[in-house]
Design a protein around this motif. Sequence first.
Motif, PDB file in Angstrom:
ATOM      1  N   ILE A 324       0.868  -1.184   0.000  1.00 30.42           N
ATOM      2  CA  ILE A 324       0.000   0.000   0.000  1.00 30.42           C
ATOM      3  C   ILE A 324       0.905   1.235   0.000  1.00 30.42           C
ATOM      4  CG2 ILE A 324      -1.778   1.298   1.237  1.00 30.42           C
ATOM      5  CD1 ILE A 324      -2.933  -1.277   2.197  1.00 30.42           C
ATOM      6  N   LEU A 325       0.920   1.907  -1.111  1.00 29.54           N
ATOM      7  CA  LEU A 325       1.745   3.117  -1.235  1.00 29.54           C
ATOM      8  C   LEU A 325       0.825   4.310  -1.455  1.00 29.54           C
ATOM      9  CD1 LEU A 325       4.546   1.817  -3.648  1.00 29.54           C
ATOM     10  CD2 LEU A 325       4.586   1.886  -1.153  1.00 29.54           C
ATOM     11  N   SER A 326       1.189   5.422  -0.842  1.00 28.91           N
ATOM     12  CA  SER A 326       0.387   6.631  -1.048  1.00 28.91           C
ATOM     13  C   SER A 326       1.310   7.809  -1.307  1.00 28.91           C
ATOM     14  CB  SER A 326      -0.503   6.889   0.172  1.00 28.91           C
ATOM     15  OG  SER A 326       0.295   6.970   1.333  1.00 28.91           O
ATOM     16  N   SER A 327       0.731   8.858  -1.872  1.00 24.84           N
ATOM     17  CA  SER A 327       1.525  10.064  -2.140  1.00 24.84           C
ATOM     18  C   SER A 327       0.668  11.289  -1.880  1.00 24.84           C
ATOM     19  CB  SER A 327       2.015  10.059  -3.586  1.00 24.84           C
ATOM     20  OG  SER A 327       2.593  11.310  -3.884  1.00 24.84           O
ATOM     21  N   THR A 328       1.197  12.201  -1.053  1.00 28.64           N
ATOM     22  CA  THR A 328       0.464  13.443  -0.792  1.00 28.64           C
ATOM     23  C   THR A 328       0.573  14.389  -1.996  1.00 28.64           C
ATOM     24  OG1 THR A 328       2.432  14.322   0.278  1.00 28.64           O
ATOM     25  CG2 THR A 328       0.756  13.367   1.716  1.00 28.64           C
ATOM     26  N   SER A 329       1.505  14.072  -2.887  1.00 27.00           N
ATOM     27  CA  SER A 329       1.661  14.907  -4.087  1.00 27.00           C
ATOM     28  C   SER A 329       0.512  14.686  -5.069  1.00 27.00           C
ATOM     29  CB  SER A 329       3.015  14.588  -4.722  1.00 27.00           C
ATOM     30  OG  SER A 329       3.021  14.869  -6.067  1.00 27.00           O
ATOM     31  N   CYS A 330       0.200  13.417  -5.335  1.00 29.79           N
ATOM     32  CA  CYS A 330      -0.909  13.148  -6.276  1.00 29.79           C
ATOM     33  C   CYS A 330      -2.182  12.742  -5.542  1.00 29.79           C
ATOM     34  CB  CYS A 330      -0.521  12.077  -7.298  1.00 29.79           C
ATOM     35  SG  CYS A 330      -0.152  10.476  -6.598  1.00 29.79           S
ATOM     36  N   MET A 331      -2.112  12.729  -4.195  1.00 27.16           N
ATOM     37  CA  MET A 331      -3.277  12.414  -3.335  1.00 27.16           C
ATOM     38  C   MET A 331      -3.921  11.081  -3.731  1.00 27.16           C
ATOM     39  SD  MET A 331      -3.576  14.885  -1.177  1.00 27.16           S
ATOM     40  CE  MET A 331      -5.229  15.237  -0.659  1.00 27.16           C
ATOM     41  N   THR A 332      -3.041  10.110  -4.004  1.00 28.59           N
ATOM     42  CA  THR A 332      -3.530   8.814  -4.453  1.00 28.59           C
ATOM     43  C   THR A 332      -2.953   7.702  -3.588  1.00 28.59           C
ATOM     44  OG1 THR A 332      -3.668   9.623  -6.706  1.00 28.59           O
ATOM     45  CG2 THR A 332      -3.639   7.256  -6.460  1.00 28.59           C
ATOM     46  N   VAL A 333      -3.791   6.675  -3.354  1.00 24.89           N
ATOM     47  CA  VAL A 333      -3.335   5.486  -2.642  1.00 24.89           C
ATOM     48  C   VAL A 333      -3.381   4.330  -3.633  1.00 24.89           C
ATOM     49  CG1 VAL A 333      -3.750   3.932  -0.696  1.00 24.89           C
ATOM     50  CG2 VAL A 333      -4.326   6.364  -0.496  1.00 24.89           C
ATOM     51  N   CYS A 354     -14.696   5.339  -1.187  1.00 23.23           N
ATOM     52  CA  CYS A 354     -15.836   6.129  -1.648  1.00 23.23           C
ATOM     53  C   CYS A 354     -16.576   6.726  -0.456  1.00 23.23           C
ATOM     54  CB  CYS A 354     -16.753   5.275  -2.521  1.00 23.23           C
ATOM     55  SG  CYS A 354     -15.864   4.683  -3.980  1.00 23.23           S
ATOM     56  N   GLY A 355     -16.664   5.977   0.633  1.00 25.64           N
ATOM     57  CA  GLY A 355     -17.304   6.476   1.856  1.00 25.64           C
ATOM     58  C   GLY A 355     -16.541   7.642   2.452  1.00 25.64           C
ATOM     59  N   PHE A 356     -15.233   7.697   2.174  1.00 26.20           N
ATOM     60  CA  PHE A 356     -14.393   8.785   2.709  1.00 26.20           C
ATOM     61  C   PHE A 356     -14.278   9.953   1.739  1.00 26.20           C
ATOM     62  CE2 PHE A 356     -12.866   5.508   5.598  1.00 26.20           C
ATOM     63  CZ  PHE A 356     -12.646   6.215   6.777  1.00 26.20           C
ATOM     64  N   GLY A 357     -15.080   9.941   0.740  1.00 27.66           N
ATOM     65  CA  GLY A 357     -15.042  11.046  -0.238  1.00 27.66           C
ATOM     66  C   GLY A 357     -14.009  10.860  -1.329  1.00 27.66           C
ATOM     67  N   GLY A 358     -13.419   9.659  -1.385  1.00 32.02           N
ATOM     68  CA  GLY A 358     -12.454   9.410  -2.445  1.00 32.02           C
ATOM     69  C   GLY A 358     -13.140   8.769  -3.634  1.00 32.02           C
ATOM     70  N   LYS A 359     -12.385   8.573  -4.708  1.00 29.77           N
ATOM     71  CA  LYS A 359     -12.952   7.855  -5.850  1.00 29.77           C
ATOM     72  C   LYS A 359     -11.879   6.966  -6.466  1.00 29.77           C
ATOM     73  CE  LYS A 359     -12.255  11.798  -8.900  1.00 29.77           C
ATOM     74  NZ  LYS A 359     -12.814  12.744  -9.810  1.00 29.77           N
ATOM     75  N   GLY A 360     -12.338   5.905  -7.061  1.00 28.77           N
ATOM     76  CA  GLY A 360     -11.389   4.989  -7.661  1.00 28.77           C
ATOM     77  C   GLY A 360     -11.962   3.598  -7.759  1.00 28.77           C
ATOM     78  N   GLY A 361     -11.109   2.616  -7.951  1.00 31.16           N
ATOM     79  CA  GLY A 361     -11.560   1.238  -8.082  1.00 31.16           C
ATOM     80  C   GLY A 361     -10.423   0.392  -8.603  1.00 31.16           C
ATOM     81  N   GLY A 362     -10.750  -0.846  -8.977  1.00 28.24           N
ATOM     82  CA  GLY A 362      -9.718  -1.730  -9.503  1.00 28.24           C
ATOM     83  C   GLY A 362     -10.069  -3.182  -9.298  1.00 28.24           C
ATOM     84  N   SER A 363      -9.080  -4.050  -9.503  1.00 27.75           N
ATOM     85  CA  SER A 363      -9.295  -5.500  -9.399  1.00 27.75           C
ATOM     86  C   SER A 363      -8.894  -5.981  -8.006  1.00 27.75           C
ATOM     87  CB  SER A 363      -8.456  -6.189 -10.458  1.00 27.75           C
ATOM     88  OG  SER A 363      -7.084  -5.960 -10.173  1.00 27.75           O
ATOM     89  N   ASP A 364      -8.961  -7.310  -7.799  1.00 23.64           N
ATOM     90  CA  ASP A 364      -8.545  -7.879  -6.509  1.00 23.64           C
ATOM     91  C   ASP A 364      -7.073  -7.595  -6.224  1.00 23.64           C
ATOM     92  OD1 ASP A 364     -11.035  -8.838  -6.100  1.00 23.64           O
ATOM     93  OD2 ASP A 364     -10.567 -10.950  -6.501  1.00 23.64           O
ATOM     94  N   SER A 365      -6.235  -7.597  -7.273  1.00 22.48           N
ATOM     95  CA  SER A 365      -4.794  -7.461  -7.032  1.00 22.48           C
ATOM     96  C   SER A 365      -4.237  -6.056  -7.297  1.00 22.48           C
ATOM     97  CB  SER A 365      -4.040  -8.473  -7.898  1.00 22.48           C
ATOM     98  OG  SER A 365      -4.315  -8.222  -9.257  1.00 22.48           O
ATOM     99  N   LEU A 366      -5.055  -5.167  -7.839  1.00 24.89           N
ATOM    100  CA  LEU A 366      -4.558  -3.800  -8.094  1.00 24.89           C
ATOM    101  C   LEU A 366      -5.711  -2.803  -8.076  1.00 24.89           C
ATOM    102  CD1 LEU A 366      -2.266  -1.824  -8.981  1.00 24.89           C
ATOM    103  CD2 LEU A 366      -2.912  -2.330 -11.332  1.00 24.89           C
ATOM    104  N   ALA A 367      -5.597  -1.804  -7.207  1.00 22.18           N
ATOM    105  CA  ALA A 367      -6.641  -0.771  -7.160  1.00 22.18           C
ATOM    106  C   ALA A 367      -6.012   0.542  -6.738  1.00 22.18           C
ATOM    107  CB  ALA A 367      -7.735  -1.175  -6.189  1.00 22.18           C
ATOM    108  N   GLN A 368      -6.691   1.610  -7.028  1.00 20.92           N
ATOM    109  CA  GLN A 368      -6.197   2.926  -6.633  1.00 20.92           C
ATOM    110  C   GLN A 368      -7.358   3.813  -6.203  1.00 20.92           C
ATOM    111  OE1 GLN A 368      -4.527   3.319 -10.561  1.00 20.92           O
ATOM    112  NE2 GLN A 368      -5.681   5.212 -10.900  1.00 20.92           N
ATOM    113  N   ALA A 369      -7.052   4.725  -5.285  1.00 20.62           N
ATOM    114  CA  ALA A 369      -8.087   5.633  -4.798  1.00 20.62           C
ATOM    115  C   ALA A 369      -7.517   7.039  -4.767  1.00 20.62           C
ATOM    116  CB  ALA A 369      -8.533   5.215  -3.401  1.00 20.62           C
ATOM    117  N   LEU A 370      -8.304   7.968  -5.269  1.00 20.31           N
ATOM    118  CA  LEU A 370      -7.874   9.368  -5.346  1.00 20.31           C
ATOM    119  C   LEU A 370      -8.679  10.209  -4.352  1.00 20.31           C
ATOM    120  CD1 LEU A 370      -6.280  11.583  -7.020  1.00 20.31           C
ATOM    121  CD2 LEU A 370      -8.337  11.756  -8.419  1.00 20.31           C
TER     122      LEU A 370
END
Length: 388
Positions: A324-333, A354-370
């Motif tokens: 699980i990697l995140s970046s405050t620069s692109c605000m993505t996890v 999505c409940g936290f106001g983020g958006k995103g999605g993906g598969s079982d092995s790869l997903a991202q949230a903005l």
Amino acid sequence: MTEKLFQIDPYLKQTEAQILSVEGDLLVLDRTIFAPEAGGQASDLGRIDEAEMLHAEEKDGVVYHKMSEIPSGFKPGKTVRLELDWETRFDHMQNHCGEHIISGILFTKYGIGNKGFHLGSEFSTLDADMKQMPQEMVDEVERLANKAVFSSIPVTVDMIDSKDEAQKLPLRKELKVDEDISIVSIPGIDCVACCCPHPSDTSQVGLIKIIKAENYKGMTRIYFKCGMRAFEDYKLKHDIITALNKKYSSEEHNLLDNIKIQDNKNNEIRRDLFAMKSKFAMMEAERLVAEADKYVHFEYDDQSLDDLKFMAKKIMEITELPVILSSTSCMTVLLTHSGKSKLKCGKIVKEFACGFGGKGGGSDSLAQALFNDVDIMRNFVKIALMSI
Ligand SMILES: [Zn+2]
């Protein structure tokens, strides 16, 4: 019938005419200097007294002038003054006659017909009845067309009474009318029925530049510019070449070679940079994996999403733990794993991000949230880590 003065004298820029009728915003006159839209060519523009003449259209021999407004004094019988927008007309004459020259050369030298013509506001096109025109042929047609311009060949217009009489001429196209046929001739180049205004000789067409030729519905569509349009196109391209010469410290003759040399250097730099980036990422991956227990996690402050993906890929080369990697620069996890973990990355993003106001999605092995708030992003990361 409207008397078409532009067919008698295409250089007539102003005259007087009498109003025959007013129909809505359309004006019918006893005679006109405005050539109507015809055969893929836009209408002339101009003024009639103080009102703008926006578009001329011919129906059954009558020219209808669409006006910006009909002044209150415009009644049948009134004499009005017509003023032609000469710049637009001459541009049309240059590009229209350029089409005669190109089409004429295609027909007389190669026996190829013209299936369509359009005079656009930026460039003109003609459709040559040939599936694939070799570039050498396009170049030769362009060279001959300009040679015809430099030869100042007279462009003549003759009114022929009957079809039989007109058919004795070496016409490029079949006749569509039976009488009062206007035949345009450019000796050695073209001979065809046409009602548009033409310059008196080919030199007035100016430079003819074929921009490109491409396959179009089984024909070859030729894009070209003539006269001032070709000059402006030359100027634009000259300015671009001058700027490139400056950038690459070149002259025209070695510009392409210098661009190639610079491209090769850039590719080398890219390869070196990628190798260094990979080496650095692997060192970083080894450090993070060494510190990891159930998962590998790190928050960056300067990484893009692509950087996070690159880093995650390196980490997964040496561990099967979820990442699980995140970046405050692109605000993505970014949540990912090699497939050996039971963690359902996409589900976590869908349920919690999505409940936290983020958006995103993906598969079982790869997903991202903005996210758009750093604290919310961090809270999501905490929950994601707890669910592992
Ligand atoms: Zn013509």
